[in-house]
Design a protein around this motif. Structure first.
Motif, PDB file in Angstrom:
ATOM      1  N   ALA A   1       0.813  -1.211   0.000  1.00  0.00           N
ATOM      2  CA  ALA A   1       0.000   0.000   0.000  1.00  0.00           C
ATOM      3  C   ALA A   1       0.840   1.251   0.000  1.00  0.00           C
ATOM      4  CB  ALA A   1      -0.944   0.003   1.226  1.00  0.00           C
TER       5      ALA A   1
ATOM      6  N   ARG B   1      -3.185  -0.133  11.305  1.00  0.00           N
ATOM      7  CA  ARG B   1      -3.251  -0.397   9.863  1.00  0.00           C
ATOM      8  C   ARG B   1      -4.143  -1.604   9.570  1.00  0.00           C
ATOM      9  NH1 ARG B   1       2.549   0.166   6.787  1.00  0.00           N
ATOM     10  NH2 ARG B   1       3.307   2.085   7.753  1.00  0.00           N
TER      11      ARG B   1
ATOM     12  N   ALA C   1      -7.628  -1.685   7.591  1.00  0.00           N
ATOM     13  CA  ALA C   1      -7.755  -2.524   6.397  1.00  0.00           C
ATOM     14  C   ALA C   1      -9.130  -3.188   6.336  1.00  0.00           C
ATOM     15  CB  ALA C   1      -6.647  -3.572   6.369  1.00  0.00           C
TER      16      ALA C   1
ATOM     17  N   ASP D   1     -11.484  -0.519   5.095  1.00  0.00           N
ATOM     18  CA  ASP D   1     -11.193  -0.153   3.705  1.00  0.00           C
ATOM     19  C   ASP D   1     -11.667  -1.224   2.731  1.00  0.00           C
ATOM     20  OD1 ASP D   1     -10.045   2.212   4.505  1.00  0.00           O
ATOM     21  OD2 ASP D   1      -7.975   1.506   4.332  1.00  0.00           O
ATOM     22  N   LEU D   2     -11.540  -2.490   3.131  1.00  0.00           N
ATOM     23  CA  LEU D   2     -11.909  -3.586   2.241  1.00  0.00           C
ATOM     24  C   LEU D   2     -13.413  -3.778   2.142  1.00  0.00           C
ATOM     25  CD1 LEU D   2      -9.201  -6.202   3.290  1.00  0.00           C
ATOM     26  CD2 LEU D   2      -9.423  -5.143   1.023  1.00  0.00           C
TER      27      LEU D   2
ATOM     28  N   HIS E   1     -12.295 -11.394   6.413  1.00  0.00           N
ATOM     29  CA  HIS E   1     -11.148 -11.333   5.505  1.00  0.00           C
ATOM     30  C   HIS E   1     -10.033 -12.248   6.004  1.00  0.00           C
ATOM     31  CE1 HIS E   1     -12.953  -7.989   3.378  1.00  0.00           C
ATOM     32  NE2 HIS E   1     -13.178  -7.415   4.542  1.00  0.00           N
TER      33      HIS E   1
ATOM     34  N   GLU F   1      -5.156 -10.803   2.265  1.00  0.00           N
ATOM     35  CA  GLU F   1      -5.741  -9.576   1.732  1.00  0.00           C
ATOM     36  C   GLU F   1      -5.589  -8.414   2.712  1.00  0.00           C
ATOM     37  OE1 GLU F   1      -9.971 -10.004   1.048  1.00  0.00           O
ATOM     38  OE2 GLU F   1     -10.127 -11.521   2.630  1.00  0.00           O
TER      39      GLU F   1
ATOM     40  N   GLU G   1      -2.013  -7.173   2.206  1.00  0.00           N
ATOM     41  CA  GLU G   1      -1.866  -6.380   0.985  1.00  0.00           C
ATOM     42  C   GLU G   1      -2.439  -4.986   1.176  1.00  0.00           C
ATOM     43  OE1 GLU G   1      -2.861  -6.665  -3.805  1.00  0.00           O
ATOM     44  OE2 GLU G   1      -3.532  -8.230  -2.425  1.00  0.00           O
ATOM     45  N   ARG G   2      -3.613  -4.909   1.834  1.00  0.00           N
ATOM     46  CA  ARG G   2      -4.253  -3.612   2.012  1.00  0.00           C
ATOM     47  C   ARG G   2      -3.499  -2.739   3.010  1.00  0.00           C
ATOM     48  NH1 ARG G   2      -7.364  -0.175  -0.843  1.00  0.00           N
ATOM     49  NH2 ARG G   2      -8.179   1.394   0.591  1.00  0.00           N
ATOM     50  N   SER G   3      -2.956  -3.345   4.063  1.00  0.00           N
ATOM     51  CA  SER G   3      -2.295  -2.573   5.113  1.00  0.00           C
ATOM     52  C   SER G   3      -0.843  -2.239   4.792  1.00  0.00           C
ATOM     53  CB  SER G   3      -2.354  -3.336   6.439  1.00  0.00           C
ATOM     54  OG  SER G   3      -1.637  -4.558   6.348  1.00  0.00           O
TER      55      SER G   3
END
Length: 270
Positions: free
Chosen positions: A6, A21, A25, A28-29, A34, A38, A41-43
């Motif tokens: 990110a 974070r 995440a 945000d997702l 989750h 994933e 990846e997002r954090s």
């Protein structure tokens, strides 16, 4: 293994920053459940770091394990939100509603908050109505507490909905329009979605007999640390404000901004 996917983020790289974070995440997702990959990846963190944070968070009640290798935010997160609400300056909030009513020449001012235990709904938690009798004004308790629970109905509901994740918006749009809604309610989902984009762009919503016949409205979002928690609503008879004037809109937005500022208010000292 994911690493800084990110990009760099401000605020340091300490353990607390990494935990925040991972929490962010989830929001945000969108959705509710989750996996570590994933979330990593997002954090922008590596898989092993995220897995350790999730494992520790399960013990603390911040996260919950759902099935095999899947997680969701835990009840500890809701507890923190309720703790923040408990220390919000309630008297000051009510005073702000009264000041909005006085500044705009009367009408009804209501504060709606996102209901924490009833799904994607809102709840009226305070109001400034002066000497008005809601029954005499043609408003019933059912209309205030039931019809207006839906986030797809009324300026205040759409204002909250505009700032929620796509997954929640889709859930709300799948709901039927509540019985008893006003003639101006959005029945077409495409038009409703366009209205949400306008709200985010303009920072307010106007409603025309959406919740109740004969009443127009203006609403603005209450945001705590960039997260939607509620909205401020001003209601006036449609024949008084067939179109909410700019002064009314600005006053409503100012009150919502004041309530939003309470997210950074200091905790009371013993």
């Amino acid at each position: 293994m994911h690493s800084n996917a990110a990009g760099p983020r401000p605020g340091g790289t300490g353990h607390a920053e990494r935990v925040f974070r991972v929490q962010r995440a989830f929001t945000d997702l969108g959705g509710s459940v989750h996996g570590p990959g994933e979330l990593a990846e997002r954090s922008g963190l590596d898989d092993s770091t995220v897995f350790r944070i999730l494992q520790s968070g399960v013990y603390q009640g911040v996260f919950e394990r759902v099935g095999r290798g899947r997680y969701r935010l835990g009840t500890g997160t809701a507890h923190l939100s309720l703790h923040a609400l408990a220390h919000a300056p309630g008297d000051a909030a009510h005073t702000a509603l009264e000041e909005l009513r006085e500044a705009t020449g009367g009408g009804l001012v209501l504060l709606y908050m996102l209901a924490p235990f009833s799904g994607a709904h809102r709840q009226c938690i305070d109001m400034a109505v002066g000497d008005s009798d809601l029954a005499e004004l043609g408003l019933s308790t059912r209309e205030v507490l039931t019809v207006t629970r839906s986030l797809r109905t009324g300026a205040s509901g759409r204002t909250i909905l505009a700032y929620l994740p796509d997954a929640i918006q889709e859930r709300v749009l799948a709901e039927p329009v509540p019985d008893g809604a006003g003639p101006g309610v959005y029945r077409d989902n495409d038009a409703l979605l366009r209205s949400l984009a306008d709200i985010r762009d303009q920072g307010h919503a106007t409603g025309y007999q959406e919740c109740m016949p004969g009443w127009n409205s203006c609403a603005a979002p209450v945001l705590w640390h960039d997260s939607i928690v509620g909205s401020t609503l001003l209601l006036k008879p449609a024949d008084v404000i067939p179109e909410p004037p700019l002064a009314v809109i600005e006053a409503t937005k100012t009150t919502a901004a004041k309530l939003s500022s309470y997210s950074s208010a200091p905790f009371p000292t013993p």
